[in-house]
Motif scaffolding. Structure first.
Motif, PDB file in Angstrom:
ATOM      1  N   UNK A   1      65.341  38.924  56.180  1.00 41.91           N
ATOM      2  CA  UNK A   1      65.581  38.845  57.502  1.00 41.91           C
ATOM      3  C   UNK A   1      67.274  38.644  57.684  1.00 41.91           C
ATOM      4  N   UNK A   2      67.603  37.847  56.655  1.00 42.08           N
ATOM      5  CA  UNK A   2      69.210  37.310  56.739  1.00 42.08           C
ATOM      6  C   UNK A   2      70.080  38.617  56.298  1.00 42.08           C
ATOM      7  N   UNK A   3      69.699  39.241  55.468  1.00 39.66           N
ATOM      8  CA  UNK A   3      70.127  40.579  54.851  1.00 39.66           C
ATOM      9  C   UNK A   3      70.169  41.561  55.736  1.00 39.66           C
ATOM     10  N   UNK A   4      69.031  41.634  56.622  1.00 40.27           N
ATOM     11  CA  UNK A   4      69.089  42.714  57.532  1.00 40.27           C
ATOM     12  C   UNK A   4      69.745  42.516  58.702  1.00 40.27           C
ATOM     13  N   UNK A   5      69.822  41.274  59.306  1.00 38.68           N
ATOM     14  CA  UNK A   5      70.762  40.846  60.285  1.00 38.68           C
ATOM     15  C   UNK A   5      72.263  40.889  59.964  1.00 38.68           C
TER      16      UNK A   5
END
Length: 138
Positions: free
Chosen positions: A61-65
């Motif tokens: 999720x952090x990477x996608x954000x």
């Protein structure tokens, strides 16, 4: 007072009468504790696995954000570039209109028209590249 026949809550027949019955009950108790310990161990292992999986999801999720923020910045830059090119096209069109009213030379008009066409082609190319990048990211 009259005495009421009431069954006893403690059934004397079910109490272990011998050492053998006691050992049997003890063995059954140990088996139950062993099974309970095994099930608790399995639950703990499952909990650890799920915690690891959740940690992986949080990282994803952090990477996608972060990628989303990068794409938003690229979009803002592209929109800014597009606005600047549109402004340049409008300026050139106003020059063309001014030249047409002043009846300037055909060569100047042709140069300006070719410049406007060139800018439009560059904008189209830029927009196509942006759309291709968007499709690849999806």
């Amino acid at each position: 007072m009259t005495k009421v026949n009431q069954p006893s809550l403690i059934n004397d027949n079910e109490q272990p009468e011998s050492h053998k019955d006691f050992d049997k009950a003890k063995s059954l108790f140990v088996q139950c504790v062993d099974r309970l310990t095994l099930k608790i161990g399995l639950l703990i292992e499952r909990l650890r696995r799920l915690e690891d999986e959740n940690k992986g999801f949080k990282e994803t999720i952090n990477d996608l954000n972060n990628k989303l923020q990068e794409l938003k910045l690229e979009l803002a830059k592209s929109n800014s570039d597009s606005v600047l090119k549109d402004k340049e096209i409008l300026n050139l069109k106003s020059i063309i209109l001014g030249l047409q009213s002043n009846k300037s030379s055909v060569l100047d008009k042709e140069n300006i028209k070719s410049r406007v066409k060139e800018l439009i082609a560059r904008i189209d190319t830029h927009l196509e590249q942006y759309e291709e990048n968007q499709e690849e990211d999806e």
